[in-house]
Design a protein around this motif. Structure first.
Motif, mmCIF file in Angstrom:
data_model
loop_
_atom_site.group_PDB
_atom_site.id
_atom_site.type_symbol
_atom_site.label_atom_id
_atom_site.label_comp_id
_atom_site.label_asym_id
_atom_site.label_seq_id
_atom_site.Cartn_x
_atom_site.Cartn_y
_atom_site.Cartn_z
ATOM 1 N N ARG A 273 60.752 -6.304 61.905
ATOM 2 C CA ARG A 273 60.384 -7.397 62.813
ATOM 3 C C ARG A 273 58.992 -7.165 63.395
ATOM 4 O O ARG A 273 58.206 -8.105 63.553
ATOM 5 C CB ARG A 273 61.415 -7.529 63.934
ATOM 6 N N PHE A 274 58.685 -5.910 63.691
ATOM 7 C CA PHE A 274 57.354 -5.560 64.200
ATOM 8 C C PHE A 274 56.275 -5.896 63.176
ATOM 9 O O PHE A 274 55.246 -6.493 63.496
ATOM 10 C CB PHE A 274 57.320 -4.066 64.537
ATOM 11 N N ARG A 275 56.516 -5.527 61.920
ATOM 12 C CA ARG A 275 55.535 -5.794 60.861
ATOM 13 C C ARG A 275 55.315 -7.301 60.673
ATOM 14 O O ARG A 275 54.197 -7.760 60.429
ATOM 15 C CB ARG A 275 56.001 -5.185 59.544
ATOM 16 N N ASP B 4 49.499 -2.320 75.915
ATOM 17 C CA ASP B 4 49.414 -2.468 74.470
ATOM 18 C C ASP B 4 49.142 -1.128 73.818
ATOM 19 O O ASP B 4 48.710 -0.176 74.482
ATOM 20 C CB ASP B 4 48.279 -3.441 74.105
ATOM 21 N N GLY C 5 64.147 -3.152 63.230
ATOM 22 C CA GLY C 5 63.180 -3.489 64.267
ATOM 23 C C GLY C 5 61.760 -3.318 63.774
ATOM 24 O O GLY C 5 60.862 -4.105 64.115
ATOM 25 N N TYR C 6 61.551 -2.286 62.968
ATOM 26 C CA TYR C 6 60.236 -2.067 62.374
ATOM 27 C C TYR C 6 59.840 -3.257 61.498
ATOM 28 O O TYR C 6 58.687 -3.711 61.529
ATOM 29 C CB TYR C 6 60.241 -0.782 61.539
ATOM 30 N N TRP D 47 44.866 -3.738 65.821
ATOM 31 C CA TRP D 47 45.302 -2.601 65.020
ATOM 32 C C TRP D 47 44.172 -2.123 64.105
ATOM 33 O O TRP D 47 44.038 -0.927 63.842
ATOM 34 C CB TRP D 47 46.542 -2.966 64.195
ATOM 35 N N ASP E 70 54.521 -8.715 65.811
ATOM 36 C CA ASP E 70 53.416 -8.211 66.623
ATOM 37 C C ASP E 70 52.272 -7.629 65.801
ATOM 38 O O ASP E 70 51.106 -7.797 66.148
ATOM 39 C CB ASP E 70 53.923 -7.142 67.597
ATOM 40 N N TRP E 71 52.589 -6.936 64.718
ATOM 41 C CA TRP E 71 51.521 -6.312 63.931
ATOM 42 C C TRP E 71 50.596 -7.373 63.344
ATOM 43 O O TRP E 71 49.374 -7.228 63.340
ATOM 44 C CB TRP E 71 52.101 -5.439 62.819
#
Length: 212
Positions: free
Chosen positions: A13-15, A56, A10-11, A26, A18-19
């Motif tokens: 996918r986040f990177r 957020d 999941g991390y 950010w 969304d990131w």
């Protein structure tokens, strides 16, 4: 339920998602944080304030613990985690609101109601028992009216716990001073897991009603 190794996927996918999409935000957060709201909620895995409020990163300062409790102000030796988080949020981040968010099906409140863990050794429930014993006083009238089992009694305990935490927040001198000056607002909330409805406390009436 996922293992931590599966969460690393999941991390990734986040990177990749969304990131990158919110890279500017950010970058701003890397310089510091300035949330307006602090939320004190339960450690229960089913109750994530950021998800419930759909915010957020950087928008809420969160501290979570068993039953979303705030202990009264005290200066005795010890590790005062909630007090430290509160002090940081109110005095340094200068949040404008502190929200205590209780929830339905709370195991901590259930244990406070039944007192099943009272007398247990540390590591065998003793730490939990000592933490939730700050609800002992409000437990008595609830147990007398509703008993110590069933959702009616449990819900009454869950709602009472929010009020206890709000009362304890006002024992902190700087919280009381800022609230009196109009620089800080204290709010009570309750999330019902069964139907996903967030209730807000009207302190003038003592009643919780669904958020509009």
């Amino acid at each position: 339920m996922k293992t931590f190794d599966e969460m690393i996927e999941g991390y990734a996918r986040f990177r990749a998602g969304d990131w990158k999409k919110q890279h500017e935000r950010w970058s701003q957060l890397a310089e510091g944080q300035s949330p307006q709201v602090m939320v004190i909620s339960c450690s229960d895995s089913r109750v994530d304030p950021a998800q419930i409020l759909d915010v957020d990163p950087g928008e809420i300062f969160v501290v979570r613990n068993v039953a979303a409790l705030v202990p009264p102000y005290e200066t005795t030796p010890g590790r005062h985690g909630v007090s430290a988080a509160l002090e940081f949020a109110v005095q340094f981040l200068k949040v404008r609101e502190v929200v205590v968010m209780g929830h339905g099906m709370c195991g901590g409140c259930q244990a406070a109601l039944t007192q099943d863990l009272h007398g247990n050794d540390m590591g065998e429930g003793g730490f939990v028992a000592h933490w939730i014993d700050m609800l002992d006083e409000v437990r008595e009238p609830i147990a007398a009216e509703h008993g110590t089992k069933g959702r009616t009694a449990e819900r009454a305990m869950e709602l009472a716990a929010v009020k206890v935490s709000l009362e304890n927040l006002r024992t902190f001198p700087y919280v009381e001073a800022k609230e009196t000056a109009g620089d800080l607002k204290l709010r009570g909330a309750y999330f019902a897991i069964s139907d996903g409805v967030l209730h807000l406390l009207d302190e003038s009436s003592g009643e919780f009603a669904p958020a509009q």
